[in-house]
Write a protein that holds these residues in place. Sequence first.
Motif: not given
Length: 158
Positions: A3, A29, A31, A37, A113, A115-117, A119
Amino acid sequence: MVKERGQKVIASNRKARHDWTILDTYEAGIQLVGTEVKSLRMGRASLVDAFAQVDDGEIWLHALHIPEYVAGTWTNHEVRRKRKLLLHKAEIERLIGKTKESGLSLVPLQMYFKDGYVKVEIALAKGKKSYDKRQDLAKRDANREIAKAHGRALKGRY
């Protein structure tokens, strides 16, 4: 699979701090669909014309430019579609109240990014007048001159 850790900036809106007075910032966050991505992982996005708006109790990000994924097929995404921002209900209600009552705007400052998400940092902002911008530039130049003079004095070169 390992991760991701840490924060990697994808895009930042540097002109926003020049054009707007930032009052408060929020991390949201966003969508997205798969090809968006993948395109963001290649470091391709633009926040230049982007803005956030409240529609029916939700906050949407408009005019964010994420170019098509190069290796995508017919399932590629629209380049400038509106995208939903993911915030807590209390934050959404607070932002709705602030934008309605005092005429403030929601401006995206940067996308990254974490932690992988993906934002987005959005700011509650008030537009600057042209004389405010000139004052900020003059203040920044004066501070730069002071720092130069201080550095020269420390080195013994007046």
